[in-house]
Design a protein around this motif. Structure first.
Motif, mmCIF file in Angstrom:
data_model
loop_
_atom_site.group_PDB
_atom_site.id
_atom_site.type_symbol
_atom_site.label_atom_id
_atom_site.label_comp_id
_atom_site.label_asym_id
_atom_site.label_seq_id
_atom_site.Cartn_x
_atom_site.Cartn_y
_atom_site.Cartn_z
ATOM 1 N N THR A 146 0.889 -1.213 0.047
ATOM 2 C CA THR A 146 -0.038 0.040 0.029
ATOM 3 C C THR A 146 1.176 1.162 -0.133
ATOM 4 N N SER A 147 0.049 2.488 -0.108
ATOM 5 C CA SER A 147 1.050 3.538 0.194
ATOM 6 C C SER A 147 1.108 4.324 1.428
ATOM 7 N N GLU A 148 1.967 5.167 1.577
ATOM 8 C CA GLU A 148 2.423 5.786 2.900
ATOM 9 C C GLU A 148 1.091 6.558 3.433
ATOM 10 N N SER A 149 0.371 7.271 2.242
ATOM 11 C CA SER A 149 -0.896 8.089 2.638
ATOM 12 C C SER A 149 -2.007 7.073 3.095
ATOM 13 N N ALA A 150 -2.058 6.045 2.732
ATOM 14 C CA ALA A 150 -3.233 4.849 2.885
ATOM 15 C C ALA A 150 -2.797 4.588 4.527
ATOM 16 N N VAL A 151 -1.547 4.251 4.797
ATOM 17 C CA VAL A 151 -1.110 3.631 6.050
ATOM 18 C C VAL A 151 -1.556 4.894 7.147
ATOM 19 N N LEU A 152 -1.084 6.037 6.925
ATOM 20 C CA LEU A 152 -1.213 7.180 7.729
ATOM 21 C C LEU A 152 -2.822 7.508 7.949
ATOM 22 N N GLN A 153 -3.674 7.281 6.951
ATOM 23 C CA GLN A 153 -4.983 7.416 7.218
ATOM 24 C C GLN A 153 -5.677 6.345 8.087
ATOM 25 N N ARG A 154 -5.194 5.085 7.934
ATOM 26 C CA ARG A 154 -5.551 4.044 8.892
ATOM 27 C C ARG A 154 -5.170 4.361 10.495
ATOM 28 N N MET A 155 -3.965 5.133 10.475
ATOM 29 C CA MET A 155 -3.308 5.237 11.719
ATOM 30 C C MET A 155 -4.108 6.481 12.401
ATOM 31 N N LYS A 156 -4.796 7.264 11.855
ATOM 32 C CA LYS A 156 -5.619 8.235 12.075
ATOM 33 C C LYS A 156 -6.632 7.727 13.244
ATOM 34 N N ASN A 157 -7.202 6.499 12.940
ATOM 35 C CA ASN A 157 -8.257 5.876 13.957
ATOM 36 C C ASN A 157 -7.723 5.208 15.061
ATOM 37 N N GLN A 158 -6.495 5.367 15.127
ATOM 38 C CA GLN A 158 -5.905 4.752 16.439
ATOM 39 C C GLN A 158 -5.346 5.878 17.252
ATOM 40 N N TRP A 159 -5.260 5.482 18.653
ATOM 41 C CA TRP A 159 -4.727 6.447 19.731
ATOM 42 C C TRP A 159 -3.529 6.765 19.296
ATOM 43 N N LEU A 160 -2.875 7.998 19.829
ATOM 44 C CA LEU A 160 -1.556 8.147 19.667
ATOM 45 C C LEU A 160 -0.617 7.111 20.524
ATOM 46 N N GLU A 161 0.534 6.974 20.034
ATOM 47 C CA GLU A 161 1.329 5.834 20.787
ATOM 48 C C GLU A 161 1.298 6.089 22.274
ATOM 49 N N ALA A 162 1.631 7.382 22.682
ATOM 50 C CA ALA A 162 2.293 7.819 24.028
ATOM 51 C C ALA A 162 1.013 7.774 24.943
ATOM 52 N N LYS A 163 0.000 7.876 24.499
ATOM 53 C CA LYS A 163 -1.371 7.790 25.198
ATOM 54 C C LYS A 163 -1.640 6.281 25.753
ATOM 55 N N LYS A 164 -1.234 5.157 24.734
ATOM 56 C CA LYS A 164 -1.548 3.869 25.174
ATOM 57 C C LYS A 164 -0.483 3.283 25.980
ATOM 58 N N LEU A 165 0.890 3.970 25.620
ATOM 59 C CA LEU A 165 2.091 3.507 26.605
ATOM 60 C C LEU A 165 1.992 3.988 27.837
ATOM 61 N N LEU A 166 1.282 5.002 28.052
ATOM 62 C CA LEU A 166 1.205 5.478 29.414
ATOM 63 C C LEU A 166 0.143 4.797 30.289
ATOM 64 N N GLN A 167 -0.751 4.112 29.640
ATOM 65 C CA GLN A 167 -1.898 3.203 30.196
ATOM 66 C C GLN A 167 -1.401 1.673 30.189
ATOM 67 N N SER A 168 -0.362 1.361 29.745
ATOM 68 C CA SER A 168 0.246 -0.072 29.806
ATOM 69 C C SER A 168 1.017 -0.498 31.014
ATOM 70 N N ASN A 169 0.781 -1.640 31.460
ATOM 71 C CA ASN A 169 1.678 -2.213 32.511
ATOM 72 C C ASN A 169 3.051 -2.621 32.072
ATOM 73 N N TYR A 170 2.859 -3.085 30.590
ATOM 74 C CA TYR A 170 4.508 -3.712 30.292
ATOM 75 C C TYR A 170 4.313 -2.790 28.741
ATOM 76 N N ILE A 171 5.684 -2.649 28.170
ATOM 77 C CA ILE A 171 5.906 -2.371 26.882
ATOM 78 C C ILE A 171 6.891 -3.263 26.460
ATOM 79 N N ILE A 172 6.588 -3.607 25.048
ATOM 80 C CA ILE A 172 7.644 -4.421 24.467
ATOM 81 C C ILE A 172 8.206 -3.785 22.933
#
Length: 196
Positions: A146-172
């Motif tokens: 796929t294209s970079e723009s298509a990937v970025l479009q899909r990423m828009k529907n997910q939370w920002l990484e930092a927000k998830k990491l702050l609410q996780s018990n473990y990070i891999i």
């Protein structure tokens, strides 16, 4: 014990889930795979999806994933509608899976939108898989052709990484497979109270 596993698109959640599944006393549920199966097998879901997205939503009695993806990744409202059809059925299916696997040390629940779909409430522990954004984009481009723009479009529907990491018990941090294996082993040992 239910362990939620999540991470942004292209972070390698499936790879991490496979590593956890190598432990005999762990049951692994991959929400995306089960959702796809249910969308093809559940008459209730099929009729709701067709009603909402039209006959083109299914081709040869199978979900027309490309057709649906083109709609939902470009229209937040349509994505919300699809999620409202799929999530309750997946939740019910997962509850049955939990009942079947009560003797396991823990159940790993892999879900790309664990936070976004408000599914963290039934998880005792949350693990997030992290990979730098550039690496994630490259992985998805080569994986999905796929294209970079298509990937970025899909990423828009997910939370920002930092927000998830702050609410996780473990990070891999999933960059080198060998390092990832070691991190999985360490977390597994903690979760099963084994000494490393």
């Amino acid at each position: 014990m239910i362990v939620g596993l999540t991470g942004g698109i292209g972070s390698g959640k499936t790879t991490v889930a496979k590593l956890f599944s190598e432990y005999k006393n762990v049951a692994v549920y991959i929400a995306d795979i089960e959702a796809k199966k249910l969308m093809n097998s559940s008459i209730i879901m099929k009729s709701k999806i067709i009603k909402e997205f039209g006959e083109e939503a299914y081709k040869d009695n199978q979900l027309n994933r490309e057709f649906i993806a083109n709609i939902v990744f470009n229209d937040k409202e349509k994505l919300t509608i699809l999620n409202s059809i799929v999530h309750p059925e997946v939740k019910k299916h997962f509850q049955k899976f939990v009942l079947k696997n009560t003797k396991r040390d823990y159940i790993l629940y892999e879900n790309a939108i664990l936070f976004e779909s408000n599914n963290t409430s039934f998880c005792d522990v949350i693990i997030s898989v992290f990979v730098p954004l550039k690496v994630r984009i490259q992985r998805v481009i080569s994986r999905d052709n796929t294209s970079e723009s298509a990937v970025l479009q899909r990423m828009k529907n997910q939370w920002l990484e930092a927000k998830k990491l702050l609410q996780s018990n473990y990070i891999i941090c999933n960059i080198k497979l060998e390092d990832t294996k070691n991190q999985v082993a360490k977390i597994h040992n903690i979760l099963t109270k084994n000494k490393t």
